[in-house]
Design an enzyme around this catalytic site. Structure first.
Site, PDB file in Angstrom:
ATOM      1  N   LYS A  48       1.189  -1.020  -0.359  1.00 59.30           N
ATOM      2  CA  LYS A  48       0.028   0.076  -0.151  1.00 59.30           C
ATOM      3  C   LYS A  48       0.470   1.266   0.271  1.00 59.30           C
ATOM      4  O   LYS A  48       0.748   1.948  -0.844  1.00 59.30           O
ATOM      5  CB  LYS A  48      -1.268   0.185   1.169  1.00 59.30           C
ATOM      6  CG  LYS A  48      -1.784  -0.892   1.579  1.00 59.30           C
ATOM      7  CD  LYS A  48      -2.927  -1.436   2.777  1.00 59.30           C
ATOM      8  CE  LYS A  48      -3.708  -2.472   2.620  1.00 59.30           C
ATOM      9  NZ  LYS A  48      -4.891  -2.767   3.019  1.00 59.30           N
ATOM     10  N   GLN A  69      -4.662  -1.413   9.369  1.00 61.23           N
ATOM     11  CA  GLN A  69      -4.792  -2.849   9.257  1.00 61.23           C
ATOM     12  C   GLN A  69      -5.314  -3.980  10.196  1.00 61.23           C
ATOM     13  O   GLN A  69      -4.583  -4.049  11.137  1.00 61.23           O
ATOM     14  CB  GLN A  69      -3.278  -3.170   8.681  1.00 61.23           C
ATOM     15  CG  GLN A  69      -2.723  -4.936   7.855  1.00 61.23           C
ATOM     16  CD  GLN A  69      -3.503  -4.256   6.458  1.00 61.23           C
ATOM     17  OE1 GLN A  69      -2.871  -3.149   5.267  1.00 61.23           O
ATOM     18  NE2 GLN A  69      -3.715  -5.350   6.031  1.00 61.23           N
ATOM     19  N   ASP A 106     -10.971   2.507   3.830  1.00 59.31           N
ATOM     20  CA  ASP A 106     -11.717   0.795   3.809  1.00 59.31           C
ATOM     21  C   ASP A 106     -12.610   0.894   3.643  1.00 59.31           C
ATOM     22  O   ASP A 106     -13.776  -0.153   3.245  1.00 59.31           O
ATOM     23  CB  ASP A 106     -11.007   0.270   5.055  1.00 59.31           C
ATOM     24  CG  ASP A 106      -9.629  -0.648   4.216  1.00 59.31           C
ATOM     25  OD1 ASP A 106      -9.232  -0.832   2.852  1.00 59.31           O
ATOM     26  OD2 ASP A 106      -8.964  -1.426   6.060  1.00 59.31           O
TER      27      ASP A 106
END
Ligand code: NAP
Length: 282
Positions: free
Chosen positions: A53, A97, A120
Site C-alpha cells: 500500500k 490493517q 476502507d
C-alpha cells in the site's frame, strides 16, 4: 480456453495511472492526498500488505504515513492513535490493517474512525450509506470488482448476479453494488441449499468463499462472467475459489488468481483516498 481473461493487472495499472494524474492536479491546487495506515504487531502477511500500500501511494504521488504499534499495545493506545489521526487535518484517509492481535477489539476500533476518512469503507455509517444508495466509501475489493466489470463492458443491468459469501468486507457490499447497478442479486453462504442450482442461473458469478477450487465447471452457466475474489494458499501456491482451468472452458469471462481481483484492491484504496481528499477540499 474459451473464456476471455479479465486482466486485473492491466486494469489496475490504468486506474493507478489515472490516479497519479489526478493526484498531481490536486497537489497543484495545494492539496496533498494523505493516507495513514495503522499497523499493529508483526503479522508477516500484514507487513507485506502495508508495504504494498505504501509503495502504491508513493508511486501515485499520495503521501503515506505508516504508524507501527507493538504487538502487545493496549486498546487505549490504539484508540488514541486513531483519534489523533481523526483530528489531524493533514490526513485524508485512515486504514487500520486487519487482522488485529487477538486481545484487541477490532469492531470498537473501526467504529472510531471518522466515516469521512474511512477509506476502507468498513464503518457502519458507510455500509449504511451504501445500503441506502447514498455516496459512501465502499470496501476496496468489491469496488475493484465493479471496475473490472466496467473495463470489460459487462453491464450488470438486468442480469442475474450471484455472490457466494456474505462477509461485511466482500460479499455484502458486493451484492449491494451489483444491486445498485440494477442486477437481480442472490447472496449465497454456507447454509445455502442447492448452491449449484442457484449459481448455474448467474450471468455474473462472484466467488468470495475462501476455499480453493470451490466453484466447479458444472456450477457455472455457459458464457457467464466469473469473478474470483478468493485467495487461498495450496502447496505454497496462490489459488482462487474457482477451479480455473475447468471453469475457463464454460465461462464467457473469468478472472485469474493471481492477476485478477487482488490487483484491484490497492488501486481502489488509492481512489478512495483521493476522493476523501477531494471531498474535504483541503
Ligand atoms: P469470510 O469472512 O471467511 O467469508 C466467507 C464466506 O463464504 C462466508 O459468508 C461463508 O458463509 C461463505 N462460505 C463458506 N463456506 C461456504 C460453502 N461451503 N458454501 C457457500 N458459502 C460458503 O471471507 P472474506 O473476508 O469474505 O473473504 C473471502 C475470500 O476472499 C478469502 O479467500 C479472502 O482471502 C479473499 N479476499 C480477497 C481479497 C482481495 O483483495 N482479492 C480481499 C478480501 C478477501 P457463512 O457466512 O455462512 O459462514
Amino acid at each position: 480456453m474459451a473464456a476471455t481473461l479479465i486482466d486485473g493487472r492491466a486494469v489496475a495499472r490504468d486506474v493507478k495511472e489515472r490516479i497519479a494524474v489526478k493526484t498531481a492536479e490536486m497537489i497543484a491546487w495545494g492539496i496533498t492526498p494523505h493516507l495513514a495506515v495503522v499497523l499493529v504487531g508483526e503479522n508477516p502477511a500484514s507487513q507485506v500488505y502495508v508495504r504494498n500500500k505504501e509503495n502504491a501511494c508513493i508511486k501515485a504521488g499520495i503521501r503515506s504515513t505508516v504508524i507501527r504499534l507493538d504487538e502487545d499495545c493496549t486498546q487505549q493506545t490504539l484508540e488514541d492513535t486513531v483519534k489523533k489521526l481523526n483530528d489531524d487535518e493533514s490526513v485524508h484517509g485512515i486504514l487500520v490493517q486487519l487482522p488485529l492481535p487477538k486481545h484487541l477489539d477490532e469492531a470498537s476500533v473501526l467504529r472510531l474512525i471518522d466515516p469521512d476518512k474511512d477509506v476502507d469503507g468498513f464503518h457502519a455509517m458507510n455500509s449504511g450509506r451504501l445500503m441506502n444508495g447514498q455516496p459512501a466509501f465502499v470496501p476496496c475489493t468489491p469496488l475493484g470488482v465493479m471496475e473490472l466489470l466496467k473495463a470489460y463492458d459487462i453491464d450488470p443491468n438486468g442480469k442475474r448476479a450471484v455472490v457466494i459469501g456474505r462477509s461485511n468486507i466482500v460479499g455484502k457490499p458486493m451484492a449491494m453494488l451489483l444491486l445498485a447497478a440494477n442486477a437481480t442479486v442472490t447472496i449465497c453462504h454456507s447454509r445455502t441449499q442447492n448452491l449449484a442450482e442457484i449459481t448455474r442461473d448467474a450471468d455474473i458469478l462472484v466467488a468470495a468463499v475462501g476455499r480453493a477450487n470451490f466453484v466447479k465447471a458444472d456450477m457455472v452457466k455457459p458464457g457467464a462472467a466469473v469473478i474470483d475474489v478468493g485467495i487461498n494458499r495450496v502447496d505454497g501456491k496462490l489459488v482462487g475459489d474457482v477451479d480455473f482451468d475447468a471453469v475457463s472452458e464454460v465461462a464467457g469471462h473469468i478472472t485469474p488468481v493471481p492477476g485478477g481481483v487482488g490487483q484491484m484492491t490497492i488501486a481502489m484504496l488509492l481512489c478512495n483516498t483521493l476522493d476523501a481528499a477531494a471531498k474535504r477540499g483541503r
